[in-house]
Scaffold this motif. Structure first.
Motif, short mmCIF file in Angstrom:
data_model
loop_
_atom_site.label_atom_id
_atom_site.label_comp_id
_atom_site.label_asym_id
_atom_site.label_seq_id
_atom_site.Cartn_x
_atom_site.Cartn_y
_atom_site.Cartn_z
N GLU A 1 0.83 -1.21 0.00
CA GLU A 1 0.00 0.00 0.00
C GLU A 1 0.87 1.26 0.00
O GLU A 1 0.42 2.34 -0.38
N ASP A 2 2.11 1.12 0.43
CA ASP A 2 2.97 2.30 0.55
C ASP A 2 3.79 2.60 -0.69
O ASP A 2 4.58 3.54 -0.70
N VAL A 3 3.64 1.80 -1.71
CA VAL A 3 4.36 2.16 -2.93
C VAL A 3 3.40 2.77 -3.95
O VAL A 3 2.23 2.42 -4.01
N PHE A 4 3.96 3.67 -4.69
CA PHE A 4 3.20 4.29 -5.76
C PHE A 4 3.48 3.51 -7.04
O PHE A 4 4.59 3.05 -7.27
N THR A 5 2.44 3.36 -7.85
CA THR A 5 2.62 2.61 -9.10
C THR A 5 2.02 3.40 -10.26
O THR A 5 1.23 4.34 -10.05
N LEU A 6 2.39 3.01 -11.44
CA LEU A 6 1.85 3.68 -12.62
C LEU A 6 0.33 3.58 -12.65
O LEU A 6 -0.35 4.42 -13.25
N GLU A 7 -0.20 2.56 -12.00
CA GLU A 7 -1.66 2.38 -11.95
C GLU A 7 -2.31 3.41 -11.02
O GLU A 7 -3.53 3.56 -11.02
N ASP A 8 -1.49 4.11 -10.25
CA ASP A 8 -2.03 5.11 -9.31
C ASP A 8 -2.06 6.52 -9.89
O ASP A 8 -2.40 7.47 -9.18
N LEU A 9 -1.69 6.65 -11.13
CA LEU A 9 -1.69 8.00 -11.71
C LEU A 9 -3.07 8.63 -11.57
O LEU A 9 -4.09 7.97 -11.78
N ASN A 10 -3.09 9.90 -11.25
CA ASN A 10 -4.38 10.58 -11.18
C ASN A 10 -4.76 11.13 -12.56
O ASN A 10 -4.00 11.01 -13.53
N GLU A 11 -5.94 11.71 -12.58
CA GLU A 11 -6.48 12.15 -13.87
C GLU A 11 -5.53 13.14 -14.56
O GLU A 11 -5.24 13.02 -15.75
N ALA B 1 10.29 5.12 -6.61
CA ALA B 1 11.28 6.08 -6.11
C ALA B 1 10.82 7.51 -6.34
O ALA B 1 11.03 8.40 -5.50
N ALA B 2 10.22 7.73 -7.50
CA ALA B 2 9.78 9.10 -7.82
C ALA B 2 8.80 9.60 -6.76
O ALA B 2 8.89 10.74 -6.28
N LYS B 3 7.89 8.75 -6.38
CA LYS B 3 6.90 9.17 -5.39
C LYS B 3 7.56 9.36 -4.03
O LYS B 3 7.20 10.27 -3.28
N ASN B 4 8.51 8.51 -3.71
CA ASN B 4 9.25 8.70 -2.46
C ASN B 4 9.88 10.10 -2.43
O ASN B 4 9.82 10.80 -1.42
N ILE B 5 10.46 10.46 -3.54
CA ILE B 5 11.10 11.78 -3.61
C ILE B 5 10.05 12.88 -3.47
O ILE B 5 10.21 13.82 -2.69
N GLU B 6 8.96 12.72 -4.19
CA GLU B 6 7.88 13.72 -4.12
C GLU B 6 7.38 13.86 -2.68
O GLU B 6 7.19 14.97 -2.17
N ASP B 7 7.18 12.74 -2.03
CA ASP B 7 6.69 12.78 -0.64
C ASP B 7 7.71 13.40 0.30
O ASP B 7 7.35 14.15 1.21
N ARG B 8 8.95 13.04 0.10
CA ARG B 8 9.99 13.57 0.98
C ARG B 8 10.05 15.09 0.84
O ARG B 8 10.23 15.82 1.81
#
Ligand SMILES: Cc1cc2nc3c(=O)[nH]c(=O)nc-3n(C[C@H](O)[C@H](O)[C@H](O)COP(=O)(O)OP(=O)(O)OC[C@H]3O[C@@H](n4cnc5c(N)ncnc54)[C@H](O)[C@@H]3O)c2cc1C
Ligand SMILES: Cc1cc2nc3c(=O)[nH]c(=O)nc-3n(C[C@H](O)[C@H](O)[C@H](O)COP(=O)(O)OP(=O)(O)OC[C@H]3O[C@@H](n4cnc5c(N)ncnc54)[C@H](O)[C@@H]3O)c2cc1C
Lengths: 604, 604
Positions: free
Chosen positions: B24-34, B330-337
């Motif tokens: 649940e804590d990883v971001f995936t390409l399937e999680d892209l928003n609109e 990793a990209a989302k980790n960076i964005e969150d950080r």
């Protein structure tokens, strides 16, 4: 000497897998005689002067220059090595043929393709299958470079499936000539050749038929534009269109419907020669790379001192050394087999044909192994050069591009992998190589309790030889079970076949390497062969790794449950090192020597 | 939300190795928003229309055309994604930045290099380190494509050793400007840029200093010829000569002596973006390859039906899928950080800097893994095309050539491998990642008796997760012992470092892949993710194989006797499958789906 003794002494094709070869029985580059060494020297001189000095011209699509170099090669006799004396050639043995092929090919793939296409597939169909008249008429011209040859097998719709070509040959009403119509593609040397070996179908024959076709634009022959290619930029590659081209009936090669066989046998020779033709390129790239690494300073030290670079240089060196070992081993086997046949009363032509056919498995193995090595070597060559490796001003990137074709032509590496195993299985079926016996023995051994004795591995290569013997068992286990399981359907289980092929290839390459080094160590002492011993150990270590990987892949894919477990256990047992080598230390030892020599120096 | 909670939720850089991540804590390409999906669509549209439609022009060294496309990209906003709104940009998050980088890069390496050099290393040093004035002055121009940027770090004598450059910056007597003199090499976008980020040394400073230098030929700036390159033929790459170029003191970036840090941090971002920029190229090549394989008939059947081809298509697909999984995680980790830092009161600039720095290990991992995948994918692309793959008329060979640069620039893959492990060890020393604890636990476990319980692996990925946890132990075992053994001298044991790096890379890639699939399977059900599950299993299988190989290589090279035996036993225990997957069946399942879709379809 009696033919019986001769026969006993050398292994038949594919038998390496089930018989142990004594190191005394393999030929190595170190065994070259004076004549062969001189031949090699003059080849190297020719290449330095005429080819390497102008490598940049070859990158500029200077097709005329390739032709010019080919002509010079002809004048100096390089095109006639393999041609029988009766037809104006030097009639030298197969080892010499390989030597020239090897050392003439190091400068550029453009020239080496032109050379290979002409002397190999462009000339061989005539020397191997031609009538006396055909040979008298054409071979002397081809041997001197007065004429050049090309080989027209591939068509837009017929590549790997070479027997499926649509080109037609129609017999004239007066039965004097065939009229050939069709489109051939990817024809090397098309732009400057005088003669085509053309494969075409007569009526609805199952198999194609070979013809000797003189190049004459007025006879319905036209060419496509030069293909734009990734590499070998000055090798002429064109489509060839035949439009009712008239070919006298006496220009048919061998018999009607024999073309596929001719094509395949010409390719066999082509394959082992192609392997040789990838060796000097590797030596050159290795040498250029180590020179650069010795000179290039980063972090206040020549980059050759970095472990990352040492690993590459060691790997590059080992690959050449292994390739040499296997190529010349097989070359001499072929030469000997021809001699046996001749002694038995075969014509030279017949003998050569059968000699090469015999080792078709080894030819496929070599083609795959060495063409992939040259790709890896050139790839590391680029990497060692860093940014400069990406520059067309340094010789790495063109070597990388040129290397790429070797995995495609003369049968793709996929096709050759499957052929290697396929032919072996066929030989077994025919009783030419006894796989069943050894495979059954392996099966029984797997059921039994492994011995827990610690073997005595004190002699040079004792453990390594034991390992190679066990790797052979892995092949027998994997391929044997696959044959049992899939029967005649094996061919459709390509991924298992491919895995088996990789195992087979590693066995042949590693064993050849070991035998070469052992032979030389016996002659010169182990100290003198210290680096070669390291190379042998390292090659084998990597080979074992690959066998584990490929063996596992096959086993988990076709076996289940207890059978799978048993085979995986067998795999473990057969690939186990008692004393694993220190991989890093081996690499460093090899690389340090190559760095100190500032070049690759192990080619005998 | 409190910054504490935020902090707890996401892993710090390098911690993936010692902590278990929930899917649940990883971001995936399937999680892209609109919004992200729309951004992706318009990027793809732009590429099809403006870039791909003209791919042949890029092969003709049409530098002006690259510039024209860059200008169009600017007009459409693609250059401003990552730029804060305050400076005329869109100020989108890191995931969006990666998305654009990814999908804009699939058509040609020429454009993707120009794009990457401009938006990444050409602009970032200013957005990350610039003063308010510098940002106001330059960034809006760069964001719109009115101006283009280039990055001048490399010199003839300073490549990997980037801090060793000889370019000098001398303060004028009136202290108003620096006079810069030196030679920079391999500068992307040099031919059409308006601004250079230049690194030069002031006096005998230990570290170099960064400057913003406007391009003005009258100010002592001149260019070398376009380099002749293996690939990316329409990317402008030139030497840049500075001859007493006057740069106002206010154009210094950050502080004196801070240049190396700036250079490295710009490269960090560059690396992860470069990884993204290799993904769409892989998708395109995979799609082109499967289309060809569906159409090309040999032996009376589309070649896609051959196991040899299926294996390739499966591997190509898996590589993209794994690359996507790890890059966007990793990209989302960076964005969150970054978000956490901003929430904590950091300026956006500071936050971004620290956010990216935090994941420098992951950035290096991704750069290496994905740049090698794109090479392999394009290589198989050529092979699937057979002879046509060697033709410049099909898009495979240029993709292969273009891919080659990614392993060299933004730090060679050797350098990035060593950095990945080196930074991790440093983090451990600083206490940012606790390696010692887990490594000690592994050491104790190795001494103990292994459990013989049969674990319950019935849940999806239960065995695979267990395996990944064990692969982490392999890394801790190998790297831990190496640190103990070599201490501060570890850096000179590069081959061990490199082996450890390979293990680290495989862990991150395999884990990311698994977490992505697990997340999606939980949401959509396992049936909907059947192929992705197969891809995950196969990726892991190959990863385990590589870990075995690299682990063994390291262990036999630095451990001896009992220690070696114990570690080899540990390696075996930690890499053991209870239920090995049927590799061939997995490959076929994946390939059949890709063949049926006639393209790669797994990018969410
Ligand atoms: C530069 C160059 C020079 C050449 N020179 C000559 C020449 O002088 N004379 C000449 O006759 N030909 C020549 N060729 C043609 C060459 O031999 C063919 O390109 C080669 O045999 C592959 O055939 P193809 O290109 O049709 O590929 P295809 O046969 O279409 O193969 C495409 C892919 O499918 C795979 N494949 C095909 N069949 C199978 C199968 N049954 N099982 C598994 N995989 C399969 C192949 O391995 C490959 O990966 C040359 C080609 C090139 C590029
Ligand atoms: C097309 C292209 C575009 C480029 N664009 C830019 C740009 O826009 N701006 C810019 O500043 N630079 C750019 N570069 C330069 C690029 O970043 C360098 O080429 C790269 O960093 C490698 O440096 P080098 O070429 O000097 O190789 P070297 O550093 O000389 O490396 C040679 C070999 O030694 C190895 N090596 C070096 N040091 C070590 C070590 N300590 N341990 C182990 N191995 C080591 C390397 O891995 C490599 O294999 C570009 C290069 C190219 C080819």
């Amino acid at each position: 000497m009696s033919t019986e003794t001769l026969k006993k002494d050398i292994l038949r094709g594919g038998q390496f897998l089930v018989k142990e070869t004594q190191c005394e029985d393999v030929f190595t580059l170190e065994d070259l005689n004076e004549e062969q060494r001189m031949m090699r020297e003059s080849t190297k001189e020719f290449v330095e002067r005429e080819i390497w000095a102008h490598w940049e011209r070859f990158e500029k699509k200077d097709y005329a220059f390739t032709e010019e170099c080919m002509r010079k090669a002809g004048e100096l006799g390089f095109l006639s090595i393999a041609v029988p004396e009766a037809y104006g050639g030097m009639g030298m043995g197969f080892v010499s043929t390989m030597l020239v092929c090897d050392y003439i090919s190091g400068a550029t793939g453009s020239f080496s393709t032109a050379f290979g296409a002409h002397t190999g597939i462009g000339t061989l169909p005539i020397t191997l299958y031609g009538t006396e008249e055909q040979k008298q008429k054409y071979v002397p011209k081809l041997a001197t470079g007065e004429w050049f040859g090309a080989y027209c097998l591939t068509e837009p719709g017929a590549g790997s499936d070479a027997n499926s070509g649509k080109t037609k040959a129609v017999l004239s009403a007066d039965k004097k000539y065939y009229s050939i119509t069709g489109q051939k593609m990817w024809i090397s040397n098309a732009g400057f050749c005088n003669l085509f070996i053309v494969f075409a179908r007569i009526e609805d024959d199952k198999n194609i038929t070979g013809f000797i076709v003189e190049n004459d634009p007025k006879n319905g022959i036209s060419l496509g534009e030069e293909e734009k290619k990734l590499g070998i930029h000055s090798s002429s590659t064109r489509q060839v269109f035949f439009n009712e081209t008239k070919v006298p009936v006496e220009n048919m090669l061998s018999e009607r419907g024999n073309g596929f066989k001719i094509a395949m046998n010409a390719l066999n020779v082509g394959r082992i020669k192609l392997a040789a033709a990838c060796l000097e390129a590797q030596r050159r790239v290795t040498t250029e790379a180590v020179k650069y690494a010795n000179e290039r300073i980063q972090f206040k030290t020549p980059i050759v001192n970095f472990g990352a670079i040492k690993a590459k240089i060691a790997q590059m060196s080992i690959n050449v050394y292994a390739g040499e070992s296997a190529c010349y081993r097989a070359a001499k086997n072929i030469e000997d087999r021809i001699a046996i046949r001749v002694a038995e009363g075969n014509s030279h032509q017949e003998a050569e044909l059968k000699g090469v056919e015999e080792y078709a498995i080894e030819c496929s193995i070599l083609k795959v192994a060495v063409s992939e090595d040259v790709q890896n070597t050139t790839d590391e060559g680029i990497q060692i050069f860093g940014g400069m490796g990406f520059s067309a001003d340094t010789p790495m990137e063109k070597a990388w591009r040129d290397a790429r074709i070797a995995r495609i032509y003369e049968g793709t590496n996929e096709i050759n992998r499957m052929l290697a195993v396929g032919m072996l299985v066929k030989k077994a079926m025919k009783g030419h190589v006894d796989l069943l016996g050894p495979a059954t023995a392996v099966g029984e051994e797997l059921m039994g309790i492994p011995s827990f004795e610690t073997p005595d591995f004190s002699e040079l290569f004792a453990e390594e030889k034991d390992l190679i013997a066990r790797l052979k068992k892995v092949f027998l286990m994997v391929a044997g079970s696959a044959v049992q399981k899939f029967g005649p359907d094996l061919e459709s289980h390509q991924q298992v076949l491919l895995a088996a092929a990789d195992i087979l290839i590693e066995i042949y390459m590693a064993e050849s390497t070991l035998l070469r080094t052992e032979k030389n160590a016996k002659r010169e002492g182990e100290a003198a062969q210290e680096i070669q011993i390291a190379m042998t150990r390292l090659y084998l270590y990597e080979a074992v790794d690959l066998v584990i990987k490929k063996g596992k892949e096959a086993i988990v894919s076709f076996a289940e449950g207890d059978e799978q477990r048993m085979m995986l256990m067998g795999l473990k047992r057969y690939t186990k090192y008692t004393n694993p080598p220190n991989v890093v230390a081996l690499r460093n030892k090899i690389a340090d020597k190559v760095a100190a020599d500032n070049r690759y120096t192990f080619d005998g």
